[in-house]
Design an enzyme around this catalytic site. Structure first.
Site, PDB file in Angstrom:
ATOM      1  N   LEU A  96      31.525  42.650 -15.388  1.00  0.00           N
ATOM      2  CA  LEU A  96      31.621  43.971 -14.753  1.00  0.00           C
ATOM      3  C   LEU A  96      30.265  44.484 -14.298  1.00  0.00           C
ATOM      4  O   LEU A  96      30.156  45.160 -13.280  1.00  0.00           O
ATOM      5  CB  LEU A  96      32.263  44.962 -15.726  1.00  0.00           C
ATOM      6  CG  LEU A  96      33.716  44.621 -16.115  1.00  0.00           C
ATOM      7  CD1 LEU A  96      34.151  45.448 -17.313  1.00  0.00           C
ATOM      8  CD2 LEU A  96      34.647  44.854 -14.934  1.00  0.00           C
ATOM      9  N   GLY A 122      36.663  45.537 -26.354  1.00  0.00           N
ATOM     10  CA  GLY A 122      36.343  46.824 -25.750  1.00  0.00           C
ATOM     11  C   GLY A 122      36.406  46.809 -24.241  1.00  0.00           C
ATOM     12  O   GLY A 122      37.203  47.528 -23.626  1.00  0.00           O
ATOM     13  N   GLY A 147      30.564  40.567 -26.097  1.00  0.00           N
ATOM     14  CA  GLY A 147      29.801  41.112 -27.223  1.00  0.00           C
ATOM     15  C   GLY A 147      29.618  40.120 -28.346  1.00  0.00           C
ATOM     16  O   GLY A 147      28.535  39.994 -28.910  1.00  0.00           O
ATOM     17  N   GLU A 148      30.663  39.415 -28.681  1.00  0.00           N
ATOM     18  CA  GLU A 148      30.590  38.520 -29.833  1.00  0.00           C
ATOM     19  C   GLU A 148      30.034  37.139 -29.457  1.00  0.00           C
ATOM     20  O   GLU A 148      29.233  36.557 -30.179  1.00  0.00           O
ATOM     21  CB  GLU A 148      31.971  38.333 -30.469  1.00  0.00           C
ATOM     22  CG  GLU A 148      32.741  39.618 -30.741  1.00  0.00           C
ATOM     23  CD  GLU A 148      32.328  40.333 -32.020  1.00  0.00           C
ATOM     24  OE1 GLU A 148      31.328  39.934 -32.640  1.00  0.00           O
ATOM     25  OE2 GLU A 148      33.015  41.316 -32.381  1.00  0.00           O
ATOM     26  N   THR A 184      26.210  49.388 -25.625  1.00  0.00           N
ATOM     27  CA  THR A 184      26.432  48.166 -24.854  1.00  0.00           C
ATOM     28  C   THR A 184      26.555  48.434 -23.360  1.00  0.00           C
ATOM     29  O   THR A 184      26.383  47.533 -22.555  1.00  0.00           O
ATOM     30  CB  THR A 184      27.748  47.521 -25.305  1.00  0.00           C
ATOM     31  OG1 THR A 184      28.772  48.516 -25.197  1.00  0.00           O
ATOM     32  CG2 THR A 184      27.674  47.061 -26.744  1.00  0.00           C
ATOM     33  N   GLN A 203      23.648  42.300 -23.341  1.00  0.00           N
ATOM     34  CA  GLN A 203      24.543  41.959 -24.439  1.00  0.00           C
ATOM     35  C   GLN A 203      24.302  40.531 -24.912  1.00  0.00           C
ATOM     36  O   GLN A 203      24.206  40.263 -26.101  1.00  0.00           O
ATOM     37  CB  GLN A 203      26.000  42.063 -23.965  1.00  0.00           C
ATOM     38  CG  GLN A 203      26.584  43.415 -24.091  1.00  0.00           C
ATOM     39  CD  GLN A 203      26.875  43.719 -25.549  1.00  0.00           C
ATOM     40  OE1 GLN A 203      25.990  44.110 -26.287  1.00  0.00           O
ATOM     41  NE2 GLN A 203      28.091  43.517 -25.975  1.00  0.00           N
ATOM     42  N   PHE A 229      27.378  46.508 -34.695  1.00  0.00           N
ATOM     43  CA  PHE A 229      27.498  45.066 -34.976  1.00  0.00           C
ATOM     44  C   PHE A 229      28.591  44.751 -35.981  1.00  0.00           C
ATOM     45  O   PHE A 229      28.524  43.755 -36.691  1.00  0.00           O
ATOM     46  CB  PHE A 229      26.157  44.488 -35.434  1.00  0.00           C
ATOM     47  CG  PHE A 229      25.007  44.885 -34.549  1.00  0.00           C
ATOM     48  CD1 PHE A 229      24.977  44.464 -33.232  1.00  0.00           C
ATOM     49  CD2 PHE A 229      23.990  45.701 -35.013  1.00  0.00           C
ATOM     50  CE1 PHE A 229      23.945  44.846 -32.386  1.00  0.00           C
ATOM     51  CE2 PHE A 229      22.963  46.096 -34.176  1.00  0.00           C
ATOM     52  CZ  PHE A 229      22.934  45.665 -32.862  1.00  0.00           C
TER      53      PHE A 229
END
Ligand SMILES: Cc1cc2nc3c(=O)[nH]c(=O)nc-3n(C[C@H](O)[C@H](O)[C@H](O)COP(=O)(O)OP(=O)(O)OC[C@H]3O[C@@H](n4cnc5c(N)ncnc54)[C@H](O)[C@@H]3O)c2cc1C
Ligand code: SF4
Lengths: 327, 711
Positions: B601, B505, B675-676, B464, B609, B233
């Protein structure tokens, strides 16, 4: 943790005997509290006496009520059919505490003896009269949002964290202990936990070397009218900001007797005696509940961060009484 | 037979799922080493000043103790080597409570722990210590970072005086901690002058260069191994002192050493999300057109180093507004350096901005969704660039439909259900979409007509699903089933890659692997010397050309055209809360996040996530707060008993929806990152729902029951 010796007691007198031989030894029941305290170096016993083999884990009806073994687990106690039927208040309070995993380990005796969650007590870099008598109380002028509004002293403002004990207090339980000389002693619940006064290092009236054997509950008339309301910062797995255990013995809509205890507000389960006295013989109405709650809370003395507990206590008292009435 | 069905975009199970749940996946401290010793850190109990004496005599007497390392005997390290947060045992100075001041190395963890407790330390306390945020925040300083200079557009905040409708409010967010499930932990093994560090690292090559520089080694002397990580994180983005101190302990004892932080030490060892006070001033016309937006931020940082999360970022790009101001002020304090924390700046900044937008909608008696759509910018207001694509309106509209927004009562405090009050809230969010340079190698081999691929890239998988999406990418790119693909990542010996940070990423790694797949296919075609009508797969070619083994490597970067656009992921968050009117306890009964993040994806890992971000957002909104005692500088909330992450009962039904979006501008695969963005806007949506439920606006997180008592 500081290294320690591990001993196993085969029976209650052996347990007491082992403790008599080493005044820095401690009993181990479920270990959910004492092991944490050892890891944080809050208590550093040189010997741990495991109580696991003691035959004190039964829950059985008696002529006057029911007797809970000190080593019976919280989960078993909460789910016992008689407890669920005749003492739902106790069942609800236990289930409002901790997590399923912890309740599976926690014993009834250990629950009564769990120590405060004051974070300064746990932080050995901080002054704390309860941990090191005479070192001062960091919470008094510190972050005391979780702390007491009743019965605190200049020496300590901590609260006692158990939910189970709040119900036991409302249910007029008593604690049976085996003394160092092997004799029994019965302590009424109201006298078991103590206020901090000048000796906050003492949480209760147990003497060193005494072993809790059972917790005994008298019969009651409010199984159908009991409620446990716990207000906390998240919906599970948090200690109470304020909690209320309330039982109403009703005749029609008239209150014969109200038995009310509060958690999260004092160094011991706080019996709401003023509210109880006010409600005796009155009608069970929201107006009377509100008056009783206001009366009880009028004696509260908040600290810098817990002023909110007065209003929260009042609302929770009213809420618990209404829920008890509804049944 | 050619399998034409694409694996990318399918919600296949994680390829490492079984390994993880059966305990076979090795995390940093699972690596065995012969003759391992155990290090335990001990920490300062003052916030500022210096150590005058450390007495280790008692501790040294304990059985099993091998060495005690303090500033008095630690080797000289390069403190500017790129590690975060100092605390490298380089001197007696103390700049925060809980700074590492030494470590015990012993034969067992228990012995080291017991000995660490016996070390006696005397201090000289600095009376000018900076630990009282409330006091210091009255006189904040200008930040040093140029990117944080005041940003003024049009007439700036001055335009507010002419606004027909105004909102001016302050929003506060507390210190939060990352607390990944796996605490920071390292095993250090020296092999001569070379060092292997088993360590959870979000940026493998970053950890390598920082560790090497700090230890005065060449990067090639240090190898980082980190195939599985139990979350980070942001706290495992930059690396902290514990990484290098493990290597120091190993060197000084000539033993492999394991050092794992305790959960308690995690509170003040690896950064945190700083406390912020954000003032938002909104000006608008009576019909809801924004005329002014000022976002003024005060944040704390460390005394000797500056990190400030960019709380103003959402305000830069979310709405069309001619006059705006974004300003940062800082309060240096004797606290560990703050750091990147999920949705850095955007999660906290959107709480302020999106709460204020809700306040404006309420004042204008407008639906908060309509207000947002009305102020939708045609291009990026911060730099005038066109959007590569923007999905805010779609997120809002599709979300409103799916969530049943029409059931929201516009008058707060009127939706009852027994003893509970029900409220609906909405809030938007965004996060930039970027691709960073990364290399990948593909190694093909063939065994009786089956082609196998090993994909190598120094990427990281925080848990993740990176392993899985890269296997899917390679499967499509090579024409090989996922089961015949091995993904190797988390090792600095592999081709260098970007990190799992800032939502770069997936796009950086997947594009690198995809490009490498294309390259190997091209090379195999060239090798065959044939012309093909239909482009064959690498797998086809290995068979048709009877090749036993073949490999290649390539490096990928963001397309240059991407620079000319503003590329972001966007979301809209919908919350339903239920508040017990007697106790003030809030439950998020339903939460829907609708996200436009380009190509998804793997919808299954993507959903995890997003809902993971949502759950932390619930924590941010309702439960998480770390309190510093302004007298000592210590955390008064110092364990999970006091620092409340959401428990199962705090989390109701969560749903994640993705907008079907094709945006190939930011990168060839059209991957934008999730992710964010999953946490951005969440706290605001919940706070807005709380307002809708009971008509009380809480501008200071977390929203605990005491704040909702009837007054
Ligand atoms: C994370 C967490 C959350 C929690 N949340 C809650 C909550 O919300 N509400 C709540 O009520 N509780 C909560 N608890 C506390 C939990 O209920 C207690 O830890 C538990 O009841 C203690 O019982 P034990 O058997 O494990 O005691 P132990 O830890 O074994 O012992 C506790 C103490 O009692 C002594 N002792 C034990 N048995 C006897 C005996 N028969 N005679 C004399 N002395 C004895 C031991 O020497 C020790 O000093 C929580 C605990 C944790 C760790
Ligand atoms: S309140 Fe009691 S337990 Fe807490 S610091 Fe003060 S003395 Fe210690």
């Amino acid at each position: 943790m500081t290294p320690f010796k591990f001993s196993i007691a085969e029976n209650p007198s052996a347990a007491i005997g082992l403790l008599q031989k080493n005044n820095s030894a401690a009993f181990l029941a479920g270990g959910t509290n004492i092991l944490d305290l050892m890891k944080e170096h809050v208590t550093n016993p040189t010997e741990i006496i495991d109580l696991g083999r003691l035959q004190l884990n039964t829950i059985k009806p008696t002529t006057s009520g029911i007797s809970l073994g000190a080593l019976a687990k919280n989960t078993e106690t909460a789910n016992h059919p008689i407890i669920r039927k005749d003492y739902p208040l106790l069942s609800k309070a236990i289930l409002a505490g901790a997590s399923a995993q912890i309740r599976n380990m926690a014993s009834n005796g250990g629950n009564l003896l769990q120590r405060t969650r004051c974070s300064y007590f746990y932080d050995i870099a901080m002054p704390c009269n309860k941990r090191v008598p005479g070192s001062g109380c960091a919470a008094m002028e510190g972050f005391n949002r979780m702390h007491a509004i009743f019965g605190w002293s200049e020496k300590c403002v901590a609260v006692y964290p158990s939910d189970m004990a709040v119900a036991l207090s409302a249910l007029n339980a008593s604690v049976k202990v085996m003394q160092q000389n092997g004799n029994e002693r019965i302590i009424p619940f109201g006298d078991f936990h103590v206020l901090p006064k000048d000796h906050p290092e003492k949480d209760n009236s147990l003497n060193f070397g005494e072993l809790i054997t059972t917790i005994d509950l008298p019969k009651n008339n409010f199984a159908g009218h009991a409620a446990y309301v716990k207000v906390r910062d998240r919906n599970s797995y948090a200690f109470a900001l304020v909690s209320v255990a309330a039982g109403l013995d009703l005749q029609g809509n008239t209150i014969n007797q109200a038995q009310i205890a509060m958690g999260g507000v004092a160094h011991k389960p706080w019996r709401a005696l003023n509210a109880e006295a006010f409600l005796k013989g009155k009608q069970a109405t929201k107006v009377n509940f509100t008056k009783a709650a206001e009366l009880e809370m009028s004696a509260a003395k908040p600290l810098s961060h817990n002023q909110f507990k007065i209003e929260m206590g009042k609302q929770t008292l009213i809420n618990a009484l209404e829920m008890a009435l509804k049944g | 037979m050619k399998d034409t069905k694409k694996i990318i975009g399918q919600g296949i199970d994680r390829i490492d799922g079984i390994m993880k749940i059966t305990g076979k996946a090795s995390y940093a401290t699972d690596y065995p080493a012969k003759n391992m010793a155990y290090a335990v850190l001990f920490k300062s109990t003052i916030a500022a000043g210096k150590i005058t004496r450390i007495n280790t005599a008692e501790a040294e007497k304990l059985p099993g103790v091998i060495k005690i390392i303090t500033h008095e005997n630690a080797p000289k390290l390069n403190v500017k080597g790129g590690l975060r947060g100092g605390a490298l045992l380089q001197g007696p100075e103390i700049t925060f409570h809980g700074q590492h001041i030494g470590m015990v190395v012993a034969e067992t963890f228990e012995q080291a722990t017991a000995a660490a407790h016996l070390v006696q330390v005397k201090y000289q306390q600095d009376q000018a210590e900076k630990i009282d945020f409330e006091k210091l925040a009255k006189n904040p300083e200008m930040p040093k970072g140029k990117e944080l200079a005041d940003l003024v557009r049009g007439a700036g905040k001055a335009a507010l005086v002419n606004a027909e409708v105004k909102i001016e409010q302050e929003y506060e967010t507390p210190i939060e901690h990352h607390h990944p499930m796996e605490p920071h932990a390292t095993v250090a093994v020296w092999e001569g002058e070379n060092l292997i560090l088993y360590n959870g690292s979000q940026i493998i090559n970053g950890a390598q260069t920082a560790a090497a520089a700090t230890l005065n080694l060449k990067p090639e002397q240090v190898r980082i191994i980190s195939p599985y990580i139990g979350g980070g994180f942001g706290s495992k983005g930059g690396q902290w002192a514990n990484l290098v101190l493990t290597a120091v302990a190993a060197k000084m004892t000539s033993r492999p050493v394991k050092l794992a932080l305790t959960r308690q030490q995690m509170f003040n060892s690896v950064g945190l999300r700083q406390r912020n006070i954000q003032k938002i001033s909104l000006g608008a016309t009576k019909d809801g057109i924004l005329t002014t937006l000022a976002h003024e931020i005060i944040s704390h940082t460390a005394v000797d180093s500056e990190y400030i999360e960019p709380c103003g970022d959402c305000s830069k790009v979310m709405y069309e507004v001619p006059n705006s101001l974004i300003s940062y002020r800082v309060v240096p304090m004797n606290i560990i350096l703050p750091t990147y924390t999920r949705g850095p700046g955007k999660s906290t900044g959107s709480f302020a901005l999106e709460s204020a937008m809700d306040e404006l909608a309420h004042q204008l008696k407008m639906d908060p969704i309509a207000l947002r759509i009305k102020n939708e910018p045609k291009k990026d207001p911060s730099n005038g660039k066109p959007w590569s694509s923007r999905t805010t309106v779609k997120c809002l509209e599709e979300g409103a439909k799916a969530f049943g927004w029409e059931k929201r009562k516009s008058t707060p405090g009127t939706n009852f259900s027994g003893d509970d009050l029900i409220g609906y809230g909405v809030a938007c969010g965004t996060y930039p979409a970027r691709q960073r340079e990364s290399s990948a190698a593909i190694k093909l081999s063939r065994k009786s007509r089956l082609v196998y691929a090993v994909v190598e890239i120094a990427a990281s998988d925080l848990g993740t699903g990176t392993n899985t999406i890269l296997a899917q990418t390679a499967a499509d790119g090579l024409g090989i089933p996922v089961a015949q693909i091995t993904i190797k990542l988390g090792d600095s010996d592999l081709p260098p890659a970007a990190g799992s940070v800032g939502s770069v990423g997936a796009s950086s790694f997947a594009n690198a692997v995809n490009d490498a797949c294309n390259k190997i296919t091209d090379e195999l075609i060239a090798k065959s010397g044939k012309q093909f009508f239909v482009r064959p797969t690498a797998s086809d070619l290995m068979n048709s050309e009877n090749i036993a083994a073949f490999e290649t490597q390539s490096t990928s970067k963001a397309p240059v055209e991407a620079e000319q656009y503003s590329a972001h992921s966007f979301n809209a968050n919908f919350a339903e809360v239920s508040i017990n009117k007697n106790t003030g306890m809030v439950k998020v009964t339903r939460f829907l996040a609708v996200t436009g993040a380009g190509k998804i994806l793997n919808p299954k890992t993507a959903r995890s996530q997003i809902i993971g971000g949502n759950i932390w957002g619930i924590g941010m909104a309702l439960t998480e707060e770390s309190v510093i005692d302004p007298r000592y500088g210590n955390f008064a909330t110092r364990s999970f008993a006091d620092y409340h992450v959401p428990a199962n009962l705090d989390v109701g039904q969560l749903d994640a929806m993705f907008i079907n979006e094709v945006d190939l501008i930011p990168n060839k695969m059209g991957v934008k990152g999730i992710g964010e963005v999953g946490i951005v806007g969440v706290a605001a949506a919940i706070a807005n729902a709380v307002f809708n439920a009971i008509g009380k606006r809480i501008r200071s997180l977390p929203i605990t029951p005491d704040k909702l008592l009837p007054s």
